[in-house]
Structure formats: structure tokens, C-alpha cells
Design an enzyme around this catalytic site. Structure first.
Site, PDB file in Angstrom:
ATOM      1  N   ARG A   1      31.985  46.341  32.718  1.00  0.00           N
ATOM      2  CA  ARG A   1      32.523  44.928  32.869  1.00  0.00           C
ATOM      3  C   ARG A   1      32.081  44.424  34.530  1.00  0.00           C
ATOM      4  O   ARG A   1      32.304  45.098  35.480  1.00  0.00           O
ATOM      5  CB  ARG A   1      34.202  44.982  33.043  1.00  0.00           C
ATOM      6  CG  ARG A   1      34.908  43.856  33.331  1.00  0.00           C
ATOM      7  CD  ARG A   1      36.107  43.856  33.656  1.00  0.00           C
ATOM      8  NE  ARG A   1      37.021  44.499  32.473  1.00  0.00           N
ATOM      9  CZ  ARG A   1      37.906  45.124  32.726  1.00  0.00           C
ATOM     10  NH1 ARG A   1      38.304  45.620  33.812  1.00  0.00           N
ATOM     11  NH2 ARG A   1      38.539  45.699  31.477  1.00  0.00           N
TER      12      ARG A   1
ATOM     13  N   ASP B   1      39.781  50.375  34.938  1.00  0.00           N
ATOM     14  CA  ASP B   1      39.896  49.214  35.801  1.00  0.00           C
ATOM     15  C   ASP B   1      39.295  49.747  37.090  1.00  0.00           C
ATOM     16  O   ASP B   1      39.214  50.782  37.309  1.00  0.00           O
ATOM     17  CB  ASP B   1      41.236  48.412  36.100  1.00  0.00           C
ATOM     18  CG  ASP B   1      41.799  47.692  35.065  1.00  0.00           C
ATOM     19  OD1 ASP B   1      40.909  47.318  34.229  1.00  0.00           O
ATOM     20  OD2 ASP B   1      42.862  47.373  34.956  1.00  0.00           O
TER      21      ASP B   1
END
Length: 293
Positions: free
Chosen positions: A173, A107
Site C-alpha cells: 500500500r 499498517d
């Protein structure tokens, strides 16, 4: 125990129940991205504990027939304690994941962590998956699984980062960005951020070979990505949060790879609070979960 209003967004306090949630997702043709909640540790013990939990989770996934990956946060792996702590902890977990064929997402947190996060991602991607992939999805050194990282369209630097990552053997992402960043490093206007998001996707679908993840609940951005996929043929997947547009997740999974981000753990309160304050739409979802509307 997680109360009903929160368990729409958080799977459980335990990995066993979170894995069962993923099994139910798989029955709907949706894959799972498991995230043990935790961040910004200031001492070593919780870093070690979470890393051990992830290693066990990787082995559980590998023993199962689940379509599941994991996702970790840099500050959860000790970035606030120093870059060396973060790199060592991440490398350990990624090594176990590579041995067991489990994909690892990293992340992205606030802009102060971007350099350390991208550097660690690139180094590990090249170490484990450098060179040409075989048809089985294994890297040049035999490592299975894979690695990915998140980039945020609201940051002014992201276009350069995306160009840098084009030849790295891992997935990226794309999200709009949820952190309250200062104006000198991030765009503040929603329309400008949307424009940047489209531009980044356009570049990625033209230049990326190892896969693109569209981390968005915005139907316009998802449709834009689908159009780019149909135009260029580049592999991509759609990623959404647990508890947000779940009907759309199931519908999209009939045609495209869809992953649901599935958080779990006993540190759920701060995560749930962020979900509630990020968007009024999330509050409406939570109220519907309570009142059945």
C-alpha cells in the site's frame, strides 16, 4: 457510544456493527479493511486482548460472505515491548488468517518502526505465500488469503524499500505519510512528496506482480495510478478512509477495486482527533455531517 461527529470516521465500538457497516459498503461494491483501534501498548494484556479480537474477527469474516480484510498496527501487537513480542503476535494472527483465507494488512507507523515492520512482512509473506501462486490465489503451501504492508512516500528511504519488496509475495500500500518525521529522514515539501509518490507508483506498476494498493484521497494521484494501470495492466486497488470522499469511493468502485479503511473499537477518541488535525478537509466533512450541508 460514539457521537455523531465521530461516527462518520469510526464505524462502531463493536465488531458486529463494524461488520454490518462493511456489508452496507459491499452493497455499493466497496470492500472493507477492518481495523481494531489500539496502538503503543506498554504491557502484554492489551496486546493479547487485541490479538484475540482479531482472531475472532478473522473467523467472523470467514463465516460471512463479506468482501473484507483486516489491518493491524505493529505497536498494537507489542512492538514497543520488543521485536520478539511483535513478531510472535503477528505470526499467530497471520497464521489464523491464512488458515481462513482472510487477507491481512500491516499498517506502517513512524520511521523508527519501518525495519521491524518490513522484516516481519517479508518473513511471513515468504513463509505462507512463497513460490508461485495457483489460479485460486493460494500460495505454494496451500495458504489462502494474503498479506500486505504500507510504505510512506515522504520517507527518504522508501525507494530502496520498494525495490526490496518487488519480489516479495504480498501487496504494498502506497501512502504519502501522515507522521511528523524529522527532516533528516523525511521530505518536508508537499510537492516533493507528491513527486516521490508518483515515482514510486511508476516503479511499482513496472515491477510488481502481486498487486498495488493506492492509499490516497488525492484525485491527481488516483488518476495517475489509473493511467499506469491502463498502460501496464498491473492489478491495483484504491484505498480510502471511512468518512472521506465517500461519494468518490462509490463512483470509482464502478470501474476499479475500492476498499474503505473501517476503524472500530472503544479507543476511538485518539483516532478521531488525528483525523481532525491531519487536514482541514476532514473538519469540513465533519461539519457537513452535523449540519447536513
Amino acid at each position: 457510544m460514539i457521537p455523531p461527529i465521530a461516527n462518520r470516521f469510526v464505524a462502531s465500538e463493536t465488531s458486529a456493527v463494524a461488520l454490518e457497516h462493511v456489508r452496507q459498503l459491499n452493497d455499493r461494491n466497496v470492500a472493507g479493511i477492518l481495523n481494531l483501534l489500539g496502538e503503543h501498548y506498554e504491557t502484554r494484556p492489551p496486546v493479547r486482548a487485541d490479538a484475540a479480537e482479531y482472531r475472532a474477527l478473522i473467523r467472523d469474516i470467514a463465516r460471512s460472505d463479506l468482501e473484507a480484510t483486516i489491518s493491524v498496527k505493529p505497536s498494537q501487537f507489542g512492538l514497543d515491548l520488543g521485536g520478539d513480542v511483535f513478531r510472535e503476535t503477528l505470526a499467530d494472527v497471520v497464521g489464523v488468517a491464512a488458515d481462513h483465507g482472510v487477507f491481512v494488512w500491516i499498517d506502517m507507523e513512524d520511521h523508527t518502526t519501518t525495519d521491524a515492520t518490513l522484516d516481519a512482512f517479508e518473513a511471513l509473506a515468504r513463509e505462507h505465500w512463497g513460490g508461485e501462486r495457483s489460479a485460486s490465489g493460494h500460495g505454494a503451501n496451500g495458504a489462502a488469503g494474503g498479506i500486505g504492508v504500507c510504505v510512506q512516500a515522504n520517507l527518504r528511504r522508501t525507494r530502496e524499500d520498494v525495490e526490496r519488496l518487488a519480489d516479495v509475495p504480498g501487496k504494498v500500500r502506497f501512502v504519502k505519510g501522515a507522521y511528523d518525521e524529522p527532516a533528516d529522514v523525511a521530505y518536508q515539501d508537499a510537492d516533493r512528496i507528491d513527486r516521490e509518490y508518483r515515482n514510486l507508483l511508476e516503479y511499482a506498476f513496472n515491477h510488481y506482480d502481486d498487486g498495488i494498493a493506492v492509499g490516497s484521497h488525492d484525485p491527481e494521484m488516483i488518476d495517475y495510478a489509473i493511467d499506469r494501470h491502463e498502460e501496464h495492466g498491473t492489478d491495483f486497488e484504491i484505498q480510502m478512509l471511512m468518512g472521506v470522499r465517500e461519494d468518490a469511493q462509490t463512483d470509482l468502485a464502478g470501474e476499479y477495486p475500492v476498499y474503505q479503511y473501517v476503524p472500530y473499537g472503544n479507543r476511538w477518541k485518539s483516532y478521531f482527533y488525528r483525523r481532525m488535525t491531519e487536514r482541514t478537509e476532514n473538519i469540513r466533512f465533519a461539519l457537513r455531517a452535523i449540519f447536513g450541508r
